[in-house]
Motif scaffolding. Structure first.
Motif, short mmCIF file in Angstrom:
data_model
loop_
_atom_site.label_atom_id
_atom_site.label_comp_id
_atom_site.label_asym_id
_atom_site.label_seq_id
_atom_site.Cartn_x
_atom_site.Cartn_y
_atom_site.Cartn_z
N ARG A 1 -9.38 -6.97 2.57
CA ARG A 1 -10.02 -7.09 1.25
C ARG A 1 -9.41 -6.07 0.28
O ARG A 1 -9.12 -6.39 -0.86
CB ARG A 1 -11.53 -6.90 1.37
CG ARG A 1 -12.27 -7.00 0.04
CD ARG A 1 -12.07 -8.32 -0.65
NE ARG A 1 -12.51 -9.36 0.24
CZ ARG A 1 -12.89 -10.56 -0.12
NH1 ARG A 1 -12.85 -10.90 -1.39
NH2 ARG A 1 -13.27 -11.44 0.77
N TYR A 2 -9.24 -4.82 0.74
CA TYR A 2 -8.62 -3.81 -0.11
C TYR A 2 -7.22 -4.24 -0.54
O TYR A 2 -6.85 -4.11 -1.71
CB TYR A 2 -8.53 -2.46 0.62
CG TYR A 2 -9.78 -1.62 0.50
CD1 TYR A 2 -9.89 -0.65 -0.50
CD2 TYR A 2 -10.84 -1.77 1.37
CE1 TYR A 2 -11.03 0.13 -0.62
CE2 TYR A 2 -11.97 -0.99 1.28
CZ TYR A 2 -12.06 -0.04 0.28
OH TYR A 2 -13.19 0.72 0.16
N ILE B 1 0.82 -1.22 0.00
CA ILE B 1 0.00 0.00 0.00
C ILE B 1 0.85 1.27 0.00
O ILE B 1 0.50 2.24 -0.68
CB ILE B 1 -1.04 0.03 1.14
CG1 ILE B 1 -0.40 0.04 2.50
CG2 ILE B 1 -2.02 -1.11 1.01
CD1 ILE B 1 -1.37 0.29 3.63
N LEU C 1 -5.92 -4.92 -4.32
CA LEU C 1 -4.71 -4.27 -4.84
C LEU C 1 -3.71 -5.30 -5.35
O LEU C 1 -3.14 -5.14 -6.43
CB LEU C 1 -4.04 -3.43 -3.75
CG LEU C 1 -4.56 -2.04 -3.52
CD1 LEU C 1 -3.94 -1.43 -2.27
CD2 LEU C 1 -4.29 -1.16 -4.73
N ALA D 1 -12.17 -5.25 6.17
CA ALA D 1 -12.21 -4.34 5.03
C ALA D 1 -10.80 -4.06 4.50
O ALA D 1 -10.56 -4.11 3.29
CB ALA D 1 -12.90 -3.04 5.43
N SER D 2 -9.86 -3.80 5.40
CA SER D 2 -8.49 -3.51 4.99
C SER D 2 -7.87 -4.69 4.24
O SER D 2 -7.24 -4.51 3.19
CB SER D 2 -7.65 -3.17 6.22
OG SER D 2 -6.31 -2.97 5.85
#
Length: 175
Positions: free
Chosen positions: A159-160, A97, A164, A156-157
């Protein structure tokens, strides 16, 4: 519950400094570690950044190499983000990230400012969520509430991060 009120005030008030307030003179490792203590919220000593951690983050490519033995504004920006993110994600996920946040025409300064904005919103949200759980008889409920918020945000993180990672070329995914 004085401890919880104090934490709430820290969550509402303690923030990493703006980009232009980061030191613009090179710092040695001991100065970096001392500075980073003021850049992040620590619950106890186990949250402290160490020189070994900085060296490992550098070796893994999360932080650029020091110039000589001195660290600059960009290093402090990376380390500030890492100190928060290391609490909830792996170095591999942080590398992905942070790399995405700084690729192309995006500068480290822009990444740092976006990080600060997101962190500010998250800390304000957490401080506001504490109000119903400040009484002694609500401590367990508060602990469960924040654990579940952490769980939901973690889902959620992850999954993001997975999305990516799936968008990366095959050659990069195997690293």
């Amino acid at each position: 519950m004085d401890e919880l009120h104090a934490l709430q005030e820290v969550l509402r008030g303690q923030r990493p400094v703006e980009w232009d307030q980061l030191p613009d003179i090179p710092l040695y490792m001991d100065q970096v570690l001392s500075y980073m203590d003021r850049q992040s919220i620590r619950v106890d000593e186990s949250d402290a950044l160490t020189s070994a951690m900085v060296n490992n983050y550098t070796k893994s490519g999360l932080v650029p190499r020091a110039e000589g033995k001195k660290y600059g504004r960009e290093h402090l920006a990376y380390l500030t983000a890492i100190c928060a993110l290391k609490q909830v994600m792996s170095a591999r996920d942080m590398a992905l990230i942070i790399g995405k946040e700084t690729e192309g025409s995006h500068s480290v300064e822009e990444m740092y400012q976006r990080f600060r904005t997101s962190l500010d919103q998250a800390l304000e949200h957490a401080a506001g969520e504490m109000d119903p759980y400040l009484d002694e008889e609500k401590l367990a409920d508060g602990a469960v509430h924040f654990a579940l918020l952490s769980y939901a945000a973690g889902v959620a993180s992850r999954r993001y991060v997975n999305v990516l990672r799936s968008l990366e070329p095959e050659s990069k995914r195997k690293k």
